[in-house]
Structure formats: C-alpha cells, structure tokens
Design a protein around this motif. Structure first.
Motif, PDB file in Angstrom:
ATOM      1  N   HIS A  54     -22.178 -28.045  70.451  1.00 58.11           N
ATOM      2  CA  HIS A  54     -21.759 -29.204  71.248  1.00 58.11           C
ATOM      3  C   HIS A  54     -22.590 -29.308  72.516  1.00 58.11           C
ATOM      4  CE1 HIS A  54     -19.253 -31.547  74.063  1.00 58.11           C
ATOM      5  NE2 HIS A  54     -18.848 -32.192  72.975  1.00 58.11           N
ATOM      6  N   ALA A  55     -22.861 -28.161  73.151  1.00 59.27           N
ATOM      7  CA  ALA A  55     -23.669 -28.160  74.373  1.00 59.27           C
ATOM      8  C   ALA A  55     -25.087 -28.643  74.080  1.00 59.27           C
ATOM      9  CB  ALA A  55     -23.704 -26.756  74.974  1.00 59.27           C
TER      10      ALA A  55
ATOM     11  N   VAL B  95     -15.848 -20.493  66.706  1.00 59.04           N
ATOM     12  CA  VAL B  95     -15.596 -21.211  67.961  1.00 59.04           C
ATOM     13  C   VAL B  95     -16.852 -21.235  68.828  1.00 59.04           C
ATOM     14  CG1 VAL B  95     -14.317 -21.139  70.138  1.00 59.04           C
ATOM     15  CG2 VAL B  95     -13.117 -20.752  67.976  1.00 59.04           C
ATOM     16  N   LEU B  96     -17.505 -20.082  68.988  1.00 57.47           N
ATOM     17  CA  LEU B  96     -18.701 -20.001  69.826  1.00 57.47           C
ATOM     18  C   LEU B  96     -19.829 -20.868  69.261  1.00 57.47           C
ATOM     19  CD1 LEU B  96     -20.012 -18.771  72.295  1.00 57.47           C
ATOM     20  CD2 LEU B  96     -20.627 -16.769  70.915  1.00 57.47           C
TER      21      LEU B  96
ATOM     22  N   LEU C  80     -23.668 -23.958  80.036  1.00 55.60           N
ATOM     23  CA  LEU C  80     -23.264 -22.972  79.030  1.00 55.60           C
ATOM     24  C   LEU C  80     -24.380 -21.950  78.809  1.00 55.60           C
ATOM     25  CD1 LEU C  80     -21.421 -23.421  75.704  1.00 55.60           C
ATOM     26  CD2 LEU C  80     -23.636 -22.312  75.680  1.00 55.60           C
TER      27      LEU C  80
ATOM     28  N   GLU D 103     -19.070 -24.400  70.197  1.00 59.50           N
ATOM     29  CA  GLU D 103     -19.275 -24.674  71.622  1.00 59.50           C
ATOM     30  C   GLU D 103     -20.761 -24.806  71.952  1.00 59.50           C
ATOM     31  OE1 GLU D 103     -15.345 -22.464  73.540  1.00 59.50           O
ATOM     32  OE2 GLU D 103     -17.154 -21.297  73.139  1.00 59.50           O
TER      33      GLU D 103
ATOM     34  N   ASP E  10     -19.891 -26.258  79.521  1.00 64.23           N
ATOM     35  CA  ASP E  10     -20.558 -27.084  78.524  1.00 64.23           C
ATOM     36  C   ASP E  10     -21.946 -27.465  79.029  1.00 64.23           C
ATOM     37  OD1 ASP E  10     -20.904 -28.406  76.170  1.00 64.23           O
ATOM     38  OD2 ASP E  10     -19.538 -30.063  76.613  1.00 64.23           O
TER      39      ASP E  10
ATOM     40  N   HIS F  35     -12.941 -20.550  81.431  1.00 64.15           N
ATOM     41  CA  HIS F  35     -13.342 -20.853  80.061  1.00 64.15           C
ATOM     42  C   HIS F  35     -14.823 -21.201  80.069  1.00 64.15           C
ATOM     43  CE1 HIS F  35     -13.515 -25.157  80.972  1.00 64.15           C
ATOM     44  NE2 HIS F  35     -12.324 -25.041  81.538  1.00 64.15           N
ATOM     45  N   ILE F  36     -15.461 -21.077  78.917  1.00 62.00           N
ATOM     46  CA  ILE F  36     -16.899 -21.275  78.798  1.00 62.00           C
ATOM     47  C   ILE F  36     -17.242 -22.721  79.146  1.00 62.00           C
ATOM     48  CG2 ILE F  36     -16.894 -21.926  76.355  1.00 62.00           C
ATOM     49  CD1 ILE F  36     -19.369 -20.075  76.052  1.00 62.00           C
TER      50      ILE F  36
END
Length: 220
Positions: free
Chosen positions: A153-154, A146-147, A101, A150, A97, A94-95
C-alpha cells in the motif's frame, strides 16, 4: 525464589474472581518476555525451556506459567513484544504509511543492531515456524500477510497508484525477504552493516518498481 503465585490460606478454597493486576505485574511480564526472547533466540523454541526463562528472572517454572499460562502463549507474546518494540516511539504506536514507512523500516534495522537477542529470537522462531504443527505458524503467516499488505500500500501511495497490485505485492515480498535475510547474515557475520545494507536494498527495490525504465534488467 519468588514464584509470583499468591498462596491460598489453609482451610479455604479459591473462589472465581476477577484477577486484579498485582503491583509490578507489568514489569515482571516484560522481564519474562525479555528473558524468553533471549532463551528462544539462543536455543530455539523447542530446546529452550521455561526453566531457562525462569532462572534468568529469579522465579520458578510455575511463576512463568502464572503470567503466561502455557509455553505456546509465551512464544506468541514474545513475537508480539518484538513488534510493539518496533512501533513504541511512533505516533499512535502503529506502522506509518507512504515514504515514512520505509524510513521506519530502516530505523528499525538500525535499532536492531543494539537488540541482538530480540533479532535472534525472531529469526529462530520464524524459521522454526515452517515446521509441522509449530505453535507460532499462524502468527507468523498472519504477520507476513499484514506487513506485505502495508508495504504494498505504501508503494502504491508513493507511486500515486500507477503501480499495479501485483508489482507492489512482489516488491513488498522482496523487501521483507531482503530484510530478514540480512538479519541472518548479520547474526552470523558481524561485519555486515545491517542498517546500510537494508537502506541500499530498500532503495534499489523501490527504484526498480517506481522507475522501471532506469533499472538494469536481467536477460530472460
């Protein structure tokens, strides 16, 4: 040609049963997905046919349907296959963080240079998804949402949460837009350095959001 559909003996009827994976099913599905990515990428979803996909794999139209049910389902699984390929070698698949990322995004851009068919398929299908009633629209909308979350958040993790939600989301949208736009340019003009241009763009956007005082701002 082998259509991968098991025959029903004469005089018998097929009874409901749990289908067990046949030997080689996973390999066959992967082969079909690669062929579909090439077909949809070169011809588009609407023009590319299941017969085109089947011919590349050496099975029949019915054989493709046996594995995926419908053309729409095949399309969705082609898109999911691309995302799985991106994280196949990552821990937990999974990707990541934080800064890792963005390292992953650049690494993905570099890997994409060697998988033109998948990049072309993704580019065509995401562009087509904006049209009315396109079967991939919901999938594409969800993927971007979703991307975007993510990446935002990163960014906040790197900025030790001093970056606002609005700034992080804006930067995330810009990174996604630049990456997809660079892929289009690269597909049309092979002189575009996909990996280096992606690195430059991500670094510039991160610098703008994390070090705004050092950024050149356009006049309003």
């Amino acid at each position: 040609m082998d259509d991968d559909v098991p025959p029903v003996p004469a005089g018998t009827s097929r009874r409901p049963a749990v289908r067990r994976p046949r030997k080689g099913t996973a390999e066959r599905r992967a082969e079909i997905l690669r062929a579909a990515a090439h077909t949809f990428g070169s011809k588009g979803y609407k023009t590319g046919s299941l017969a085109d996909v089947a011919e590349q794999v050496g099975i029949t139209h019915a054989g493709v349907l046996h594995h995926f049910g419908t053309k729409e389902q095949l399309l969705i699984e082609v898109l999911e296959y691309r995302d799985l390929e991106d994280v196949r070698d990552l821990e937990g698949q999974h990707i990541p963080d934080g800064m890792e990322l963005f390292t992953h995004l650049v690494r993905t851009a570099r890997a994409n240079v060697d998988r033109r068919g998948i990049v072309q398929g993704y580019t065509v299908l995401t562009a087509e998804s904006v049209t009315e009633d396109h079967p991939a629209r919901s999938w594409v909308e969800n993927r971007f949402a979703v991307l975007r979350g993510e990446i935002a958040h990163a960014i906040q993790e790197i900025g030790e949460h001093e970056v606002s939600d609005e700034q992080a989301t804006r930067a995330a949208s810009a990174i996604i837009g630049v990456m997809d736009g660079l892929q289009v340019q690269w597909l049309l003009d092979g002189t575009v350095d996909l990996a280096e241009s992606t690195t430059f763009a991500i670094e510039a956007i991160l610098s703008a959001v994390l070090n705004p005082a050092e950024t050149t701002h356009l006049p309003e």
